[in-house]
Enzyme design. Structure first.
Site, PDB file in Angstrom:
ATOM      1  N   ASN A  74      29.630  35.797  26.260  1.00 61.97           N
ATOM      2  CA  ASN A  74      29.145  36.946  27.033  1.00 61.97           C
ATOM      3  C   ASN A  74      29.106  38.206  26.172  1.00 61.97           C
ATOM      4  O   ASN A  74      28.182  39.009  26.282  1.00 61.97           O
ATOM      5  CB  ASN A  74      29.998  37.177  28.281  1.00 61.97           C
ATOM      6  CG  ASN A  74      29.430  36.478  29.504  1.00 61.97           C
ATOM      7  OD1 ASN A  74      28.224  36.456  29.712  1.00 61.97           O
ATOM      8  ND2 ASN A  74      30.301  35.908  30.311  1.00 61.97           N
TER       9      ASN A  74
ATOM     10  N   ILE B 107      44.280  44.834  33.384  1.00 62.89           N
ATOM     11  CA  ILE B 107      44.134  46.080  32.636  1.00 62.89           C
ATOM     12  C   ILE B 107      45.357  46.979  32.852  1.00 62.89           C
ATOM     13  O   ILE B 107      45.774  47.223  33.983  1.00 62.89           O
ATOM     14  CB  ILE B 107      42.844  46.818  33.047  1.00 62.89           C
ATOM     15  CG1 ILE B 107      41.633  45.960  32.704  1.00 62.89           C
ATOM     16  CG2 ILE B 107      42.730  48.179  32.370  1.00 62.89           C
ATOM     17  CD1 ILE B 107      41.483  45.619  31.233  1.00 62.89           C
TER      18      ILE B 107
ATOM     19  N   ASN C 295      34.042  44.693  35.323  1.00 63.04           N
ATOM     20  CA  ASN C 295      34.367  43.282  35.124  1.00 63.04           C
ATOM     21  C   ASN C 295      33.346  42.417  35.868  1.00 63.04           C
ATOM     22  O   ASN C 295      32.653  42.894  36.767  1.00 63.04           O
ATOM     23  CB  ASN C 295      35.774  42.981  35.654  1.00 63.04           C
ATOM     24  CG  ASN C 295      36.271  41.610  35.246  1.00 63.04           C
ATOM     25  OD1 ASN C 295      35.829  41.040  34.255  1.00 63.04           O
ATOM     26  ND2 ASN C 295      37.203  41.066  36.011  1.00 63.04           N
TER      27      ASN C 295
ATOM     28  N   HIS D 294      33.212  38.605  37.871  1.00 62.21           N
ATOM     29  CA  HIS D 294      34.017  37.510  38.411  1.00 62.21           C
ATOM     30  C   HIS D 294      33.078  36.364  38.766  1.00 62.21           C
ATOM     31  O   HIS D 294      32.010  36.590  39.342  1.00 62.21           O
ATOM     32  CB  HIS D 294      34.782  37.980  39.650  1.00 62.21           C
ATOM     33  CG  HIS D 294      35.733  36.958  40.166  1.00 62.21           C
ATOM     34  ND1 HIS D 294      36.923  36.676  39.535  1.00 62.21           N
ATOM     35  CD2 HIS D 294      35.648  36.121  41.224  1.00 62.21           C
ATOM     36  CE1 HIS D 294      37.540  35.714  40.199  1.00 62.21           C
ATOM     37  NE2 HIS D 294      36.794  35.363  41.219  1.00 62.21           N
TER      38      HIS D 294
ATOM     39  N   ASP E 195      40.668  41.783  40.939  1.00 54.08           N
ATOM     40  CA  ASP E 195      39.420  41.491  41.651  1.00 54.08           C
ATOM     41  C   ASP E 195      39.247  42.269  42.960  1.00 54.08           C
ATOM     42  O   ASP E 195      38.570  41.791  43.877  1.00 54.08           O
ATOM     43  CB  ASP E 195      39.305  39.980  41.934  1.00 54.08           C
ATOM     44  CG  ASP E 195      39.347  39.160  40.661  1.00 54.08           C
ATOM     45  OD1 ASP E 195      38.813  39.622  39.639  1.00 54.08           O
ATOM     46  OD2 ASP E 195      39.920  38.054  40.689  1.00 54.08           O
TER      47      ASP E 195
ATOM     48  N   GLU F 273      25.492  35.037  34.984  1.00 52.62           N
ATOM     49  CA  GLU F 273      26.205  36.012  34.148  1.00 52.62           C
ATOM     50  C   GLU F 273      25.302  36.528  33.042  1.00 52.62           C
ATOM     51  O   GLU F 273      25.185  37.741  32.851  1.00 52.62           O
ATOM     52  CB  GLU F 273      27.453  35.374  33.529  1.00 52.62           C
ATOM     53  CG  GLU F 273      28.553  35.074  34.506  1.00 52.62           C
ATOM     54  CD  GLU F 273      29.707  34.304  33.871  1.00 52.62           C
ATOM     55  OE1 GLU F 273      30.694  34.085  34.594  1.00 52.62           O
ATOM     56  OE2 GLU F 273      29.646  33.927  32.692  1.00 52.62           O
TER      57      GLU F 273
END
Length: 188
Positions: free
Chosen positions: A14, A88, A102, A104, A145, A174
């Site tokens: 990624n 984090i 982020n 998920h 999350d 993604e």
């Protein structure tokens, strides 16, 4: 020009996708990659593309100051998590409020929280008999999350799909959406 730092823990596919996506972009640049894993494949991938990378220790991460110095050195405006496997630390959350993003591999709030990452998520989706899954791009806050959702994209889960099949479908989402959504956010 907005500079982003990518945080990654693993192979860096990624992260590599981000570097390639923003290559030659006049408004967004991947300035640096940081990792909690000195042996992570991400270093080789991004270095090959001309992006510097650095590893940090657990103590440096928790303290925050060494990482914040590196982010300041590279004039980082946003932090993008791409397969980063640590929660984090507070000093980073405080220094970059609503500027840490982020992704998920499920449709939050389903299948999120501590321990829900990678194949664990896809296995849980299949075991639950879900008809669809996808990705959630969200801001990072102090809880796993639970940050504000920025974007979601859905893919079907067929009755015959294995966790590996689901992982492949999610990975396509993604690659397709994550850099594009970040670009749109940073251009506002």
């Amino acid at each position: 020009m907005k500079n982003i730092a990518i945080f990654a823990s693993g192979s860096g596919t990624n992260a590599e996708n981000f570097v390639k996506y923003f290559s030659g972009n006049k408004s967004v640049k991947v300035a640096v990659v940081l990792s909690n894993n000195r042996k992570a494949g991400v270093h080789e991938r991004v270095n090959r593309l001309g992006v510097p990378s650095f590893a940090f220790s657990r103590d440096e991460f928790v303290e925050g100051a060494p990482i914040l110095r590196k982010l300041t050195e590279y004039h980082v405006d946003y932090i993008i998590l791409a397969g980063f496997m640590n929660k984090i630390a507070y000093p980073l959350l405080e220094a970059y409020p609503n500027r840490i993003i982020n992704i998920h591999p499920a449709l939050l709030p389903k299948f999120g929280g501590k321990g829900m990452y990678g194949m664990h998520v896809h296995e849980a989706v299949v075991a639950a008999g879900e008809k669809e899954t996808g990705i959630t791009i969200h801001y990072v806050n102090p809880h796993y999350d639970e940050g504000e959702v920025i974007f979601q994209s859905v893919c079907p889960v067929l009755p015959t799909d294995t966790a590996e099949d689901v992982a492949q479908k999610v990975h396509v989402l993604e690659y397709l959406h994550y850099p594009q959504v970040v670009e749109e956010l940073l251009s506002k």
